[in-house]
Design a protein around this motif. Structure first.
Motif, PDB file in Angstrom:
ATOM      1  N   LEU A   9       1.081  -1.144  -0.080  1.00 17.45           N
ATOM      2  CA  LEU A   9      -0.032  -0.094   0.080  1.00 17.45           C
ATOM      3  C   LEU A   9       0.910   1.220  -0.016  1.00 17.45           C
ATOM      4  N   GLN A  13       0.887   4.491  -2.713  1.00 20.10           N
ATOM      5  CA  GLN A  13       0.664   5.542  -2.420  1.00 20.10           C
ATOM      6  C   GLN A  13       2.065   6.318  -3.103  1.00 20.10           C
ATOM      7  N   PRO A  49      -2.374   5.802   9.732  1.00 23.03           N
ATOM      8  CA  PRO A  49      -3.263   5.086  10.414  1.00 23.03           C
ATOM      9  C   PRO A  49      -4.719   6.011   9.975  1.00 23.03           C
ATOM     10  N   GLY A  50      -5.481   4.818   9.551  1.00 23.20           N
ATOM     11  CA  GLY A  50      -6.948   5.366   9.346  1.00 23.20           C
ATOM     12  C   GLY A  50      -7.003   5.524   7.727  1.00 23.20           C
ATOM     13  N   VAL A  51      -6.117   5.439   7.108  1.00 21.55           N
ATOM     14  CA  VAL A  51      -6.302   5.716   5.689  1.00 21.55           C
ATOM     15  C   VAL A  51      -6.431   4.388   5.003  1.00 21.55           C
ATOM     16  N   SER A  52      -7.542   3.857   4.403  1.00 22.47           N
ATOM     17  CA  SER A  52      -7.776   2.701   3.851  1.00 22.47           C
ATOM     18  C   SER A  52      -7.092   2.402   2.788  1.00 22.47           C
ATOM     19  N   ALA A  53      -7.135   1.069   2.233  1.00 18.00           N
ATOM     20  CA  ALA A  53      -6.539   0.709   1.104  1.00 18.00           C
ATOM     21  C   ALA A  53      -7.238   1.374  -0.100  1.00 18.00           C
ATOM     22  N   MET A  54      -8.593   1.518   0.171  1.00 17.07           N
ATOM     23  CA  MET A  54      -9.318   2.063  -1.050  1.00 17.07           C
ATOM     24  C   MET A  54      -9.138   3.450  -1.075  1.00 17.07           C
ATOM     25  N   ASP A  55      -8.819   4.139  -0.090  1.00 18.53           N
ATOM     26  CA  ASP A  55      -8.633   5.623  -0.205  1.00 18.53           C
ATOM     27  C   ASP A  55      -7.341   5.805  -0.905  1.00 18.53           C
ATOM     28  N   ASP A  58      -8.051   4.909  -4.749  1.00 16.29           N
ATOM     29  CA  ASP A  58      -8.616   6.367  -5.208  1.00 16.29           C
ATOM     30  C   ASP A  58      -7.646   7.251  -5.461  1.00 16.29           C
TER      31      ASP A  58
END
Length: 131
Positions: A9, A13, A49-55, A58
């Motif tokens: 991930l 990014q 933390p808190g950032v999802s794979a989908m985020d 996207d």
């Protein structure tokens, strides 16, 4: 995934922020908003933390769409709007064409990293050539 803390991930990014956004929106287009928001490259590899794979996925899709718009609007031989002297010294890329080749190479290299990481996860090889 790896002892260094590297994970898939973080790589996606990195591709979104340090590759698509950086090379096309900052270097090729000279986008002032992007230039003001540039951070050290190491930060892009760390997914908060808190950032999802989908985020993250996207964000990568959004950055590739924005990069595509820059590419479409810029002639291949056009000079670069900005160069990161502090990172790379004197320019070694000079046109959109140069940046395109650089980004293709970097993305392909990282695709290989992802393929190796996937094999470590599931044990399957993508393509096995036999004699």
């Amino acid at each position: 995934m790896l002892p260094s803390g590297w994970h898939c991930l973080g790589l996606v990014q990195h591709l979104a922020l340090d590759v698509e956004r950086f090379w096309f929106r900052a270097v090729v287009a000279g986008d002032e908003e992007v230039l003001r928001g540039l951070t050290s490259g190491a930060e892009a590899w760390n997914v908060p933390p808190g950032v999802s794979a989908m985020d993250v996925l996207d964000r990568y899709r959004q950055e590739t769409e924005l990069a595509d718009a820059v590419i479409t609007a810029t002639p291949a031989g056009a000079g670069l709007a900005w160069w990161p002297h502090d990172l790379f010294g004197e320019p070694h890329l000079h046109t959109l064409r140069d940046v395109l080749l650089h980004v293709i190479t970097e993305t392909a290299c990282h695709a290989g990293h992802l393929d190796a990481a996937r094999e470590l996860i599931d044990g399957h090889r993508w393509l096995v050539l036999t004699t």
